[in-house]
Scaffold this active site. Structure first.
Site, PDB file in Angstrom:
ATOM      1  CG  ASP A  84      -1.471   1.146   1.212  1.00 51.33           C
ATOM      2  OD1 ASP A  84      -2.430   1.429  -0.147  1.00 51.33           O
ATOM      3  OD2 ASP A  84      -2.864   1.239   1.962  1.00 51.33           O
TER       4      ASP A  84
ATOM      5  CG  ASN B  73      -7.730  -1.937  -6.004  1.00 54.70           C
ATOM      6  OD1 ASN B  73      -6.890  -3.677  -5.792  1.00 54.70           O
ATOM      7  ND2 ASN B  73      -7.712  -1.274  -5.435  1.00 54.70           N
TER       8      ASN B  73
HETATM    9  C1  FPP Z   1      -1.755   0.004  -3.343  1.00 52.84           C
HETATM   10  O1  FPP Z   1      -1.503   1.410  -3.546  1.00 52.84           O
HETATM   11  C2  FPP Z   1      -1.087  -0.544  -4.525  1.00 52.84           C
HETATM   12  C3  FPP Z   1      -2.337  -1.057  -5.570  1.00 52.84           C
HETATM   13  C4  FPP Z   1      -3.535  -0.631  -5.516  1.00 52.84           C
HETATM   14  C5  FPP Z   1      -1.136  -1.872  -7.178  1.00 52.84           C
HETATM   15  C6  FPP Z   1      -0.389  -3.119  -6.304  1.00 52.84           C
HETATM   16  C7  FPP Z   1       0.742  -2.862  -7.451  1.00 52.84           C
HETATM   17  C8  FPP Z   1       1.865  -2.560  -7.345  1.00 52.84           C
HETATM   18  C9  FPP Z   1       2.312  -2.597  -6.263  1.00 52.84           C
HETATM   19  C10 FPP Z   1       2.865  -3.124  -8.792  1.00 52.84           C
HETATM   20  C11 FPP Z   1       1.965  -3.834  -9.680  1.00 52.84           C
HETATM   21  C12 FPP Z   1       2.402  -5.473  -8.994  1.00 52.84           C
HETATM   22  C13 FPP Z   1       2.346  -6.387  -9.716  1.00 52.84           C
HETATM   23  C14 FPP Z   1       2.880  -7.768  -9.383  1.00 52.84           C
HETATM   24  C15 FPP Z   1       3.012  -6.650 -11.388  1.00 52.84           C
HETATM   25  P1  FPP Z   1      -2.615   2.944  -3.300  1.00 52.84           P
HETATM   26  O2  FPP Z   1      -3.294   2.852  -4.830  1.00 52.84           O
HETATM   27  O3  FPP Z   1      -3.570   2.088  -2.783  1.00 52.84           O
HETATM   28  O4  FPP Z   1      -2.077   3.566  -2.172  1.00 52.84           O
HETATM   29  P2  FPP Z   1      -2.312   5.015  -1.839  1.00 52.84           P
HETATM   30  O5  FPP Z   1      -3.096   4.598  -0.759  1.00 52.84           O
HETATM   31  O6  FPP Z   1      -1.636   5.837  -1.772  1.00 52.84           O
HETATM   32  O7  FPP Z   1      -3.310   6.085  -2.848  1.00 52.84           O
END
Ligand code: FPP
Length: 246
Positions: free
Chosen positions: A21, A69
């Site tokens: 996250d 998501n």
């Molecule tokens: C949460 O951060 C992260 C995600 C919803 C996606 C995770 C994806 C990756 C790390 C990259 C791709 C993965 C692979 C396996 C290739 P957020 O966007 O919710 O962050 P925030 O809470 O700060 O908005």
């Protein structure tokens, strides 16, 4: 002594699950668009996968995309799917070199065809690797998983394939996406949020929970070793007393 040297390799968590996250906030802090946060998040994925395999973790499960998501802006969803395809193409060599088997859990049919095909290809290519299992949770939601488990089990009871009395932990495990994985030992969540967000609700029943304020794109192997050290300083009692354990 380095953090890594302080670790007891005989007491590593066997199954580590991570809620990655903070990509969006990382980008915002730098005045960048959210998708740059996700792009940098893939670097942390690579570092954590390599470090886990190197040290001897047997199962690593990453929450890459939840059922919720899909509600994000279309451009962000598209970018995440493109990043998935790009990372799979790029990292197949890393998986083979480290003898890592790729697996996936979630409603994989919801993924765009290109992403699903690439995922299936890499899973097939790595299926005999036996050093570590890397499971990507994609379009995953624990409640969805539990609902489909209940449907399958009740269908079997109704059709006399299993009896109601025989339903136990192992029957339930066999009907979850995670049927080939052991229970989670250590659940890590980055970015300072302290919640589970519909991730592996059944499987974390006895997991140790570790929350860190580090945002996912900044999370590196030293942060991973810190989490493992913290885990090794805990007493896992599984409902027993301290005296019973010793
Ligand atoms: C949460 O951060 C992260 C995600 C919803 C996606 C995770 C994806 C990756 C790390 C990259 C791709 C993965 C692979 C396996 C290739 P957020 O966007 O919710 O962050 P925030 O809470 O700060 O908005």
């Amino acid at each position: 002594m380095t953090l890594k040297d302080q670790l007891n390799l005989d007491r590593l968590p066997k199954h580590v699950a991570i809620i990655m996250d903070g990509n969006g906030r990382w980008a915002k802090q730098k005045g960048l668009v959210r998708v740059i946060g996700h792009e940098n998040g893939t670097k942390s994925v690579r570092e954590v996968v390599e470090a886990s395999a190197e040290i001897g973790v047997k199962f690593l499960t990453l929450y890459a995309f939840s059922t919720e998501n899909w509600q994000r802006p279309k451009i962000e969803v598209q970018t995440l799917m493109k990043l998935l395809v790009k990372s799979l193409k790029k990292e197949i060599k890393t998986l083979q070199d480290n003898k890592i088997r790729l697996a996936a859990i979630g409603c994989l049919n919801d993924l765009p065809t290109k992403a699903r095909k690439e995922l299936e290809f890499v899973m097939e290519q790595t299926k005999t690797n036996n050093h570590m299992v890397l499971t990507l949770a994609l379009s995953y939601g624990s409640r969805e998983e539990l609902i489909q488990m209940v449907k399958e089990v009740s269908h079997k009871v109704k059709n006399n394939i299993i009896s109601e009395e025989s339903i136990d932990d192992s029957i339930i495990n066999k009907h979850l996406y995670t049927q080939e994985l052991p229970d989670v030992d250590l659940l890590i969540r980055t970015s300072g949020e302290q919640r589970i967000s519909n991730f592996l609700l059944w499987q974390i029943a006895y997991a140790e929970l570790y929350f860190t304020s580090v945002l996912w794109p900044d999370f590196n192997k030293e942060n991973l070793y810190e989490a493992f050290l913290d885990y090794q300083n805990r007493e896992r009692r599984f409902g027993k007393t301290s005296e019973q354990l010793n």
